[in-house]
Design a protein around this motif. Structure first.
Motif, PDB file in Angstrom:
ATOM      1  N   GLN A 159       0.817  -1.206   0.000  1.00  0.00           N
ATOM      2  CA  GLN A 159       0.000   0.000   0.000  1.00  0.00           C
ATOM      3  C   GLN A 159       0.858   1.265   0.000  1.00  0.00           C
ATOM      4  O   GLN A 159       0.501   2.257  -0.636  1.00  0.00           O
ATOM      5  CB  GLN A 159      -0.926  -0.002   1.222  1.00  0.00           C
ATOM      6  N   TYR A 160       1.989   1.224   0.712  1.00  0.00           N
ATOM      7  CA  TYR A 160       2.747   2.455   0.910  1.00  0.00           C
ATOM      8  C   TYR A 160       4.111   2.501   0.230  1.00  0.00           C
ATOM      9  O   TYR A 160       4.649   3.585   0.000  1.00  0.00           O
ATOM     10  CB  TYR A 160       2.918   2.724   2.412  1.00  0.00           C
ATOM     11  N   ILE A 161       4.705   1.358  -0.065  1.00  0.00           N
ATOM     12  CA  ILE A 161       6.046   1.374  -0.667  1.00  0.00           C
ATOM     13  C   ILE A 161       5.927   1.107  -2.162  1.00  0.00           C
ATOM     14  O   ILE A 161       5.672  -0.008  -2.591  1.00  0.00           O
ATOM     15  CB  ILE A 161       6.983   0.345   0.006  1.00  0.00           C
ATOM     16  N   LYS A 162       6.126   2.162  -2.947  1.00  0.00           N
ATOM     17  CA  LYS A 162       5.945   2.093  -4.404  1.00  0.00           C
ATOM     18  C   LYS A 162       7.250   2.325  -5.166  1.00  0.00           C
ATOM     19  O   LYS A 162       7.258   2.343  -6.387  1.00  0.00           O
ATOM     20  CB  LYS A 162       4.928   3.162  -4.857  1.00  0.00           C
ATOM     21  N   ARG A 163       8.329   2.497  -4.453  1.00  0.00           N
ATOM     22  CA  ARG A 163       9.609   2.849  -5.063  1.00  0.00           C
ATOM     23  C   ARG A 163      10.117   1.745  -5.987  1.00  0.00           C
ATOM     24  O   ARG A 163       9.865   0.564  -5.766  1.00  0.00           O
ATOM     25  CB  ARG A 163      10.628   3.120  -3.951  1.00  0.00           C
ATOM     26  N   GLU A 164      10.844   2.161  -7.009  1.00  0.00           N
ATOM     27  CA  GLU A 164      11.439   1.180  -7.927  1.00  0.00           C
ATOM     28  C   GLU A 164      12.296   0.186  -7.153  1.00  0.00           C
ATOM     29  O   GLU A 164      13.124   0.572  -6.327  1.00  0.00           O
ATOM     30  CB  GLU A 164      12.300   1.908  -8.974  1.00  0.00           C
ATOM     31  N   GLY A 165      12.068  -1.076  -7.391  1.00  0.00           N
ATOM     32  CA  GLY A 165      12.813  -2.127  -6.692  1.00  0.00           C
ATOM     33  C   GLY A 165      12.053  -2.729  -5.529  1.00  0.00           C
ATOM     34  O   GLY A 165      12.457  -3.764  -4.985  1.00  0.00           O
ATOM     35  N   ALA A 166      10.933  -2.108  -5.131  1.00  0.00           N
ATOM     36  CA  ALA A 166      10.166  -2.599  -3.974  1.00  0.00           C
ATOM     37  C   ALA A 166       9.653  -4.016  -4.202  1.00  0.00           C
ATOM     38  O   ALA A 166       9.674  -4.848  -3.290  1.00  0.00           O
ATOM     39  CB  ALA A 166       9.010  -1.649  -3.665  1.00  0.00           C
ATOM     40  N   ASP A 167       9.180  -4.299  -5.405  1.00  0.00           N
ATOM     41  CA  ASP A 167       8.671  -5.646  -5.703  1.00  0.00           C
ATOM     42  C   ASP A 167       9.760  -6.698  -5.578  1.00  0.00           C
ATOM     43  O   ASP A 167       9.538  -7.784  -5.043  1.00  0.00           O
ATOM     44  CB  ASP A 167       8.073  -5.695  -7.111  1.00  0.00           C
ATOM     45  N   LYS A 168      10.947  -6.355  -6.062  1.00  0.00           N
ATOM     46  CA  LYS A 168      12.077  -7.296  -5.999  1.00  0.00           C
ATOM     47  C   LYS A 168      12.498  -7.545  -4.553  1.00  0.00           C
ATOM     48  O   LYS A 168      12.853  -8.667  -4.185  1.00  0.00           O
ATOM     49  CB  LYS A 168      13.274  -6.744  -6.784  1.00  0.00           C
ATOM     50  N   LEU A 169      12.466  -6.483  -3.749  1.00  0.00           N
ATOM     51  CA  LEU A 169      12.840  -6.626  -2.339  1.00  0.00           C
ATOM     52  C   LEU A 169      11.845  -7.533  -1.616  1.00  0.00           C
ATOM     53  O   LEU A 169      12.238  -8.435  -0.864  1.00  0.00           O
ATOM     54  CB  LEU A 169      12.900  -5.261  -1.666  1.00  0.00           C
ATOM     55  N   LEU A 170      10.553  -7.329  -1.856  1.00  0.00           N
ATOM     56  CA  LEU A 170       9.545  -8.174  -1.222  1.00  0.00           C
ATOM     57  C   LEU A 170       9.677  -9.626  -1.687  1.00  0.00           C
ATOM     58  O   LEU A 170       9.548 -10.561  -0.883  1.00  0.00           O
ATOM     59  CB  LEU A 170       8.142  -7.645  -1.531  1.00  0.00           C
ATOM     60  N   GLU A 171       9.965  -9.787  -2.957  1.00  0.00           N
ATOM     61  CA  GLU A 171      10.170 -11.135  -3.520  1.00  0.00           C
ATOM     62  C   GLU A 171      11.312 -11.841  -2.795  1.00  0.00           C
ATOM     63  O   GLU A 171      11.227 -13.020  -2.441  1.00  0.00           O
ATOM     64  CB  GLU A 171      10.503 -10.978  -5.010  1.00  0.00           C
ATOM     65  N   TRP A 172      12.399 -11.102  -2.550  1.00  0.00           N
ATOM     66  CA  TRP A 172      13.547 -11.663  -1.827  1.00  0.00           C
ATOM     67  C   TRP A 172      13.178 -11.987  -0.375  1.00  0.00           C
ATOM     68  O   TRP A 172      13.520 -13.054   0.136  1.00  0.00           O
ATOM     69  CB  TRP A 172      14.721 -10.681  -1.859  1.00  0.00           C
ATOM     70  N   LEU A 173      12.459 -11.058   0.265  1.00  0.00           N
ATOM     71  CA  LEU A 173      12.050 -11.274   1.656  1.00  0.00           C
ATOM     72  C   LEU A 173      11.251 -12.562   1.811  1.00  0.00           C
ATOM     73  O   LEU A 173      11.425 -13.298   2.780  1.00  0.00           O
ATOM     74  CB  LEU A 173      11.182 -10.106   2.134  1.00  0.00           C
ATOM     75  N   LEU A 174      10.374 -12.819   0.860  1.00  0.00           N
ATOM     76  CA  LEU A 174       9.527 -14.008   0.919  1.00  0.00           C
ATOM     77  C   LEU A 174      10.323 -15.305   0.798  1.00  0.00           C
ATOM     78  O   LEU A 174       9.839 -16.372   1.178  1.00  0.00           O
ATOM     79  CB  LEU A 174       8.457 -13.943  -0.175  1.00  0.00           C
ATOM     80  N   LYS A 175      11.555 -15.203   0.306  1.00  0.00           N
ATOM     81  CA  LYS A 175      12.415 -16.385   0.174  1.00  0.00           C
ATOM     82  C   LYS A 175      13.284 -16.596   1.418  1.00  0.00           C
ATOM     83  O   LYS A 175      13.961 -17.609   1.541  1.00  0.00           O
ATOM     84  CB  LYS A 175      13.316 -16.249  -1.057  1.00  0.00           C
ATOM     85  N   THR A 176      13.289 -15.621   2.314  1.00  0.00           N
ATOM     86  CA  THR A 176      14.080 -15.722   3.543  1.00  0.00           C
ATOM     87  C   THR A 176      13.183 -16.193   4.690  1.00  0.00           C
ATOM     88  O   THR A 176      12.002 -16.471   4.498  1.00  0.00           O
ATOM     89  CB  THR A 176      14.693 -14.357   3.921  1.00  0.00           C
ATOM     90  N   ASP A 177      13.749 -16.205   5.906  1.00  0.00           N
ATOM     91  CA  ASP A 177      12.965 -16.580   7.091  1.00  0.00           C
ATOM     92  C   ASP A 177      12.379 -15.349   7.792  1.00  0.00           C
ATOM     93  O   ASP A 177      11.970 -15.430   8.952  1.00  0.00           O
ATOM     94  CB  ASP A 177      13.832 -17.387   8.058  1.00  0.00           C
ATOM     95  N   PHE A 178      12.335 -14.203   7.102  1.00  0.00           N
ATOM     96  CA  PHE A 178      11.871 -12.957   7.721  1.00  0.00           C
ATOM     97  C   PHE A 178      10.511 -13.113   8.402  1.00  0.00           C
ATOM     98  O   PHE A 178      10.273 -12.548   9.471  1.00  0.00           O
ATOM     99  CB  PHE A 178      11.795 -11.842   6.671  1.00  0.00           C
ATOM    100  N   PHE A 179       9.617 -13.873   7.811  1.00  0.00           N
ATOM    101  CA  PHE A 179       8.256 -13.982   8.330  1.00  0.00           C
ATOM    102  C   PHE A 179       8.086 -15.078   9.390  1.00  0.00           C
ATOM    103  O   PHE A 179       7.020 -15.213   9.978  1.00  0.00           O
ATOM    104  CB  PHE A 179       7.264 -14.194   7.179  1.00  0.00           C
ATOM    105  N   THR A 180       9.127 -15.839   9.637  1.00  0.00           N
ATOM    106  CA  THR A 180       9.062 -16.867  10.683  1.00  0.00           C
ATOM    107  C   THR A 180      10.111 -16.654  11.780  1.00  0.00           C
ATOM    108  O   THR A 180      10.000 -17.239  12.861  1.00  0.00           O
ATOM    109  CB  THR A 180       9.273 -18.279  10.086  1.00  0.00           C
ATOM    110  N   ALA A 181      11.099 -15.825  11.518  1.00  0.00           N
ATOM    111  CA  ALA A 181      12.196 -15.602  12.477  1.00  0.00           C
ATOM    112  C   ALA A 181      11.711 -14.850  13.715  1.00  0.00           C
ATOM    113  O   ALA A 181      10.725 -14.114  13.668  1.00  0.00           O
ATOM    114  CB  ALA A 181      13.320 -14.810  11.804  1.00  0.00           C
ATOM    115  N   PRO A 182      12.436 -15.014  14.836  1.00  0.00           N
ATOM    116  CA  PRO A 182      12.139 -14.218  16.028  1.00  0.00           C
ATOM    117  C   PRO A 182      12.752 -12.823  15.874  1.00  0.00           C
ATOM    118  O   PRO A 182      13.555 -12.590  14.973  1.00  0.00           O
ATOM    119  CB  PRO A 182      12.853 -14.992  17.140  1.00  0.00           C
ATOM    120  N   ALA A 183      12.389 -11.916  16.778  1.00  0.00           N
ATOM    121  CA  ALA A 183      13.005 -10.587  16.787  1.00  0.00           C
ATOM    122  C   ALA A 183      14.234 -10.564  17.694  1.00  0.00           C
ATOM    123  O   ALA A 183      15.058  -9.652  17.611  1.00  0.00           O
ATOM    124  CB  ALA A 183      12.005  -9.535  17.245  1.00  0.00           C
TER     125      ALA A 183
END
Length: 201
Positions: free
Chosen positions: A19-43
């Protein structure tokens, strides 16, 4: 802002991000994040949000505090706030691993294997500076965003503790850096108090 209270943290993150991040490269960054453990890792390993999914939970908490407490319409940029808050701890993706240790069960007297989080930093580049580096592999940060993410740890940062003046100068010149740090503190020590149960299922 659309109502997304009833969806899980991963969905919430992606909704805010798109919704808020529209900058060039944002899609690629999110694509990379989804391949990492970002969404399951602890803080963290044992402090705040030391549980499965804790990292994305913390990122959303920081974003929501920052928007609620520190966003001024007409002065602040919504995309910058989303980038800084949602991605400030990108350095923690692929940073933790699950190990086991023997713990004595007080009721049975038996020793049992228990999982816990440990650090395995395969790219030891620092904290805030590592997040800046990883983000900029995909999209360009402006100077204020880079300063905010670099110095979001405030006095907990190793460089700041060693007596450097750079953090003070960054906070003086870039209000977004102060706002991110304050939001990180509130999320960590107030909103996430009591979320340090390792390996929540």
């Amino acid at each position: 802002m659309e109502n997304i209270e009833n969806i899980d943290y991963k969905e919430k993150f992606i909704t805010y991000y798109k919704q808020y991040i529209k900058r060039e490269g944002a899609d690629k960054l999110l694509e990379w994040l989804l391949k990492t453990d970002f969404f399951t890792a602890p803080a963290s390993t044992k402090f705040h949000c030391a549980c499965e999914g804790g990292l994305v939970q913390h990122s959303i908490n920081v974003y929501e505090v920052m928007m609620e407490k520190h966003f001024t319409e007409g002065e602040d940029n919504a995309e910058s706030f989303a980038i800084c808050a949602l991605l400030h701890d990108l350095c923690k993706a692929q940073f933790y691993k699950v190990a086991t240790r023997n713990v004595k069960n007080e009721k049975t007297g038996q020793w049992e294997k228990q999982p816990y989080y440990s650090v395995e930093d395969i790219f030891p580049y620092g904290h805030g500076e590592k997040s800046v580096f990883l983000i900029e592999r995909f999209l360009r940060l402006n100077t204020g965003e880079a300063m905010a993410i670099r110095w979001h740890m405030g006095g907990f940062d190793d460089t700041a503790r060693s007596g450097g003046f750079a953090i003070s100068q960054a906070y003086d010149k870039y209000p977004i850096a102060v706002k991110l740090h304050l939001s990180d503190l509130e999320a960590t020590y107030l909103r996430e108090h009591g979320t340090s149960n390792v390996r929540n299922k």
